[in-house]
Design a protein around this motif. Structure first.
Motif, PDB file in Angstrom:
ATOM      1  N   LYS A  49     -14.634  -9.215  43.541  1.00  0.00           N
ATOM      2  CA  LYS A  49     -15.790  -8.150  43.624  1.00  0.00           C
ATOM      3  C   LYS A  49     -15.077  -7.173  44.659  1.00  0.00           C
ATOM      4  CE  LYS A  49     -19.500 -11.115  44.291  1.00  0.00           C
ATOM      5  NZ  LYS A  49     -19.918 -12.114  44.963  1.00  0.00           N
ATOM      6  N   LYS A  50     -13.641  -7.316  45.430  1.00  0.00           N
ATOM      7  CA  LYS A  50     -12.845  -6.828  46.317  1.00  0.00           C
ATOM      8  C   LYS A  50     -12.003  -5.819  44.911  1.00  0.00           C
ATOM      9  CE  LYS A  50     -13.315  -8.161  50.217  1.00  0.00           C
ATOM     10  NZ  LYS A  50     -12.097  -9.428  51.004  1.00  0.00           N
ATOM     11  N   ALA A  51     -11.155  -6.163  43.568  1.00  0.00           N
ATOM     12  CA  ALA A  51     -10.612  -6.418  42.691  1.00  0.00           C
ATOM     13  C   ALA A  51     -10.741  -5.145  42.289  1.00  0.00           C
ATOM     14  CB  ALA A  51      -9.627  -7.258  42.251  1.00  0.00           C
ATOM     15  N   LYS A  52     -11.706  -5.004  41.217  1.00  0.00           N
ATOM     16  CA  LYS A  52     -12.465  -4.818  39.650  1.00  0.00           C
ATOM     17  C   LYS A  52     -12.330  -2.883  41.106  1.00  0.00           C
ATOM     18  CE  LYS A  52     -16.452  -4.489  36.757  1.00  0.00           C
ATOM     19  NZ  LYS A  52     -14.952  -3.826  36.178  1.00  0.00           N
ATOM     20  N   GLU A  53     -13.506  -2.482  41.743  1.00  0.00           N
ATOM     21  CA  GLU A  53     -13.354  -1.251  41.696  1.00  0.00           C
ATOM     22  C   GLU A  53     -11.948  -0.775  40.771  1.00  0.00           C
ATOM     23  OE1 GLU A  53     -14.112   0.774  45.475  1.00  0.00           O
ATOM     24  OE2 GLU A  53     -14.259  -1.064  45.747  1.00  0.00           O
ATOM     25  N   TYR A  54     -10.663  -0.939  42.004  1.00  0.00           N
ATOM     26  CA  TYR A  54      -9.187  -0.536  42.145  1.00  0.00           C
ATOM     27  C   TYR A  54      -8.881  -0.606  40.451  1.00  0.00           C
ATOM     28  CZ  TYR A  54      -9.630  -1.159  46.621  1.00  0.00           C
ATOM     29  OH  TYR A  54      -9.683  -0.784  48.450  1.00  0.00           O
ATOM     30  N   MET A  55      -9.114  -1.832  39.534  1.00  0.00           N
ATOM     31  CA  MET A  55      -8.809  -1.865  38.852  1.00  0.00           C
ATOM     32  C   MET A  55      -9.603  -0.839  37.641  1.00  0.00           C
ATOM     33  SD  MET A  55      -8.845  -6.024  38.381  1.00  0.00           S
ATOM     34  CE  MET A  55      -8.156  -6.395  36.374  1.00  0.00           C
ATOM     35  N   ARG A 155     -10.064  -3.991  27.379  1.00  0.00           N
ATOM     36  CA  ARG A 155     -10.300  -4.823  28.092  1.00  0.00           C
ATOM     37  C   ARG A 155     -11.002  -2.906  29.005  1.00  0.00           C
ATOM     38  NH1 ARG A 155      -4.222  -6.124  30.153  1.00  0.00           N
ATOM     39  NH2 ARG A 155      -5.051  -3.807  32.179  1.00  0.00           N
ATOM     40  N   ASP A 156     -12.156  -2.887  30.282  1.00  0.00           N
ATOM     41  CA  ASP A 156     -11.894  -1.903  30.850  1.00  0.00           C
ATOM     42  C   ASP A 156     -11.421  -1.427  30.986  1.00  0.00           C
ATOM     43  OD1 ASP A 156     -14.724  -3.396  31.090  1.00  0.00           O
ATOM     44  OD2 ASP A 156     -14.947  -3.819  32.269  1.00  0.00           O
ATOM     45  N   ASP A 157     -10.455  -1.080  31.750  1.00  0.00           N
ATOM     46  CA  ASP A 157      -9.475  -0.220  31.872  1.00  0.00           C
ATOM     47  C   ASP A 157      -8.108   0.083  30.958  1.00  0.00           C
ATOM     48  OD1 ASP A 157      -7.626  -2.379  31.347  1.00  0.00           O
ATOM     49  OD2 ASP A 157      -6.634  -2.472  33.403  1.00  0.00           O
ATOM     50  N   ASP A 158      -9.082  -0.670  29.817  1.00  0.00           N
ATOM     51  CA  ASP A 158      -7.600   0.315  28.091  1.00  0.00           C
ATOM     52  C   ASP A 158      -8.252   1.214  27.783  1.00  0.00           C
ATOM     53  OD1 ASP A 158      -5.688  -1.589  28.651  1.00  0.00           O
ATOM     54  OD2 ASP A 158      -6.149  -2.737  27.251  1.00  0.00           O
ATOM     55  N   THR A 159      -9.269   2.304  28.491  1.00  0.00           N
ATOM     56  CA  THR A 159      -9.653   3.133  27.983  1.00  0.00           C
ATOM     57  C   THR A 159      -8.509   4.695  28.507  1.00  0.00           C
ATOM     58  OG1 THR A 159     -10.571   3.973  29.922  1.00  0.00           O
ATOM     59  CG2 THR A 159     -12.067   3.417  28.772  1.00  0.00           C
ATOM     60  N   GLU A 160      -8.198   5.169  27.657  1.00  0.00           N
ATOM     61  CA  GLU A 160      -7.251   6.484  27.655  1.00  0.00           C
ATOM     62  C   GLU A 160      -7.054   7.254  28.725  1.00  0.00           C
ATOM     63  OE1 GLU A 160      -6.650   8.918  23.895  1.00  0.00           O
ATOM     64  OE2 GLU A 160      -5.372  10.392  24.945  1.00  0.00           O
ATOM     65  N   GLU A 161      -8.143   7.253  29.451  1.00  0.00           N
ATOM     66  CA  GLU A 161      -8.841   7.843  30.405  1.00  0.00           C
ATOM     67  C   GLU A 161      -7.424   7.253  31.833  1.00  0.00           C
ATOM     68  OE1 GLU A 161     -12.863   8.106  32.616  1.00  0.00           O
ATOM     69  OE2 GLU A 161     -12.181   9.793  33.911  1.00  0.00           O
ATOM     70  N   THR A 162      -8.266   6.175  32.092  1.00  0.00           N
ATOM     71  CA  THR A 162      -7.701   5.200  32.823  1.00  0.00           C
ATOM     72  C   THR A 162      -6.510   4.228  32.373  1.00  0.00           C
ATOM     73  OG1 THR A 162     -10.004   4.096  32.636  1.00  0.00           O
ATOM     74  CG2 THR A 162      -7.947   2.930  33.834  1.00  0.00           C
ATOM     75  N   VAL A 163      -5.571   4.367  31.349  1.00  0.00           N
ATOM     76  CA  VAL A 163      -4.043   4.969  31.235  1.00  0.00           C
ATOM     77  C   VAL A 163      -3.877   5.818  31.569  1.00  0.00           C
ATOM     78  CG1 VAL A 163      -2.441   4.473  29.238  1.00  0.00           C
ATOM     79  CG2 VAL A 163      -4.628   3.240  29.033  1.00  0.00           C
ATOM     80  N   LEU A 164      -4.141   7.068  31.715  1.00  0.00           N
ATOM     81  CA  LEU A 164      -3.402   8.334  32.226  1.00  0.00           C
ATOM     82  C   LEU A 164      -3.072   7.552  33.647  1.00  0.00           C
ATOM     83  CD1 LEU A 164      -5.000  11.186  30.264  1.00  0.00           C
ATOM     84  CD2 LEU A 164      -2.566   9.682  29.768  1.00  0.00           C
ATOM     85  N   ASN A 165      -4.466   7.629  34.857  1.00  0.00           N
ATOM     86  CA  ASN A 165      -3.689   6.859  35.880  1.00  0.00           C
ATOM     87  C   ASN A 165      -3.074   5.821  36.173  1.00  0.00           C
ATOM     88  OD1 ASN A 165      -6.039   8.949  37.140  1.00  0.00           O
ATOM     89  ND2 ASN A 165      -7.887   7.341  36.449  1.00  0.00           N
TER      90      ASN A 165
END
Ligand code: ADP
Ligand code: ZN
Length: 208
Positions: A49-55, A155-165
């Motif tokens: 729960k704590k990690a998800k928002e950072y990821m 993966r939720d974080d494998d989108t173009e926007e998140t990748v740049l971050n």
């Protein structure tokens, strides 16, 4: 052959793929913080729960949570170990150094344009953590894991926007580890371009 390997390199550089091949060929055990965190998120644990928002934001999960999670795993690991995704900050590297000696830090070097292409076309197995690429390393049957038959997902974080971050986070927080391990005489850099098997040949030479 080296017994404790730290995999360095930006997101999408092939740490998971090459690490997996080292495990099946040479009997390493791979500890992947990303896989552990995704498991924690899936199971809805406090850590998850704590990690998800950072990821999801492409940021790093705070050091204390990660170091706490890894401490017992590292203590339990013996034999040949591959660390994938840890350490990702100097503070984590210092914590690791107190617990075990690192034999080699293997840095997979890939340029940003290639990384974005790889990550946005990546598909992952939620069950055995195998990774695929829609063009370069497609599963035999569309959408299905070759190894275990589970349905692949993005993966939720494998989108173009998140990748740049994630790339920005990598440059700010993790890239300093290259100098850190170089200073200790542990760094080996492999150019992570070419086919998976071509890169694996270079990786094998590097860890002799
Ligand atoms: P990638 O290497 O492709 O970015 P990972 O699966 O290794 O992906 O990690 C996914 C996310 O998990 C990271 O973006 C970060 O939020 C978190 N994470 C993984 N390892 C660490 C770590 N050592 N320290 C802090 N956060 C981490
Ligand atoms: Zn699978």
């Amino acid at each position: 052959m080296k017994s404790t390997i730290v995999l360095l390199g930006p997101p999408g550089s092939g740490k998971g793929t090459q690490g997996e091949k080292l495990c099946s060929e040479f009997g390493y055990v791979k500890l992947s913080t990303g896989d552990m965190l995704r498991e924690a998120v899936k199971n809805g644990t406090e850590l998850g729960k704590k990690a998800k928002e950072y990821m999801d934001a492409g940021a790093l999960v705070p050091n204390d949570l990660i170091i706490g999670m890894m401490k017992e795993k590292i203590a339990a690991a013996d034999g040949k170990v591959i660390l994938d995704g840890f350490p990702r900050t100097i503070e984590q590297a210092d914590a690791l150094g107190e617990q075990m000696d690192v034999d080699i830090a293997l840095n997979l070097d890939v340029d940003d344009g290639e990384l974005v292409k790889r990550i946005t076309m990546r598909r992952s197995c939620p069950s055995c953590n195998a990774v695929y690429h829609l063009l370069y390393n497609a599963p035999k049957n569309e959408g299905v894991c070759d190894k275990c038959g589970a349905k692949l997902y993005q993966r939720d974080d494998d989108t173009e926007e998140t990748v740049l971050n994630r790339l920005k986070t990598y440059r700010e927080k993790t890239m300093p580890l290259i100098g850190y391990y170089e200073g200790k005489g542990k760094l080996v850099t492999v150019e992570g371009v070419g086919s998976i098997d071509e890169i694996f040949e270079k990786v094998k030479k590097a860890i002799q």
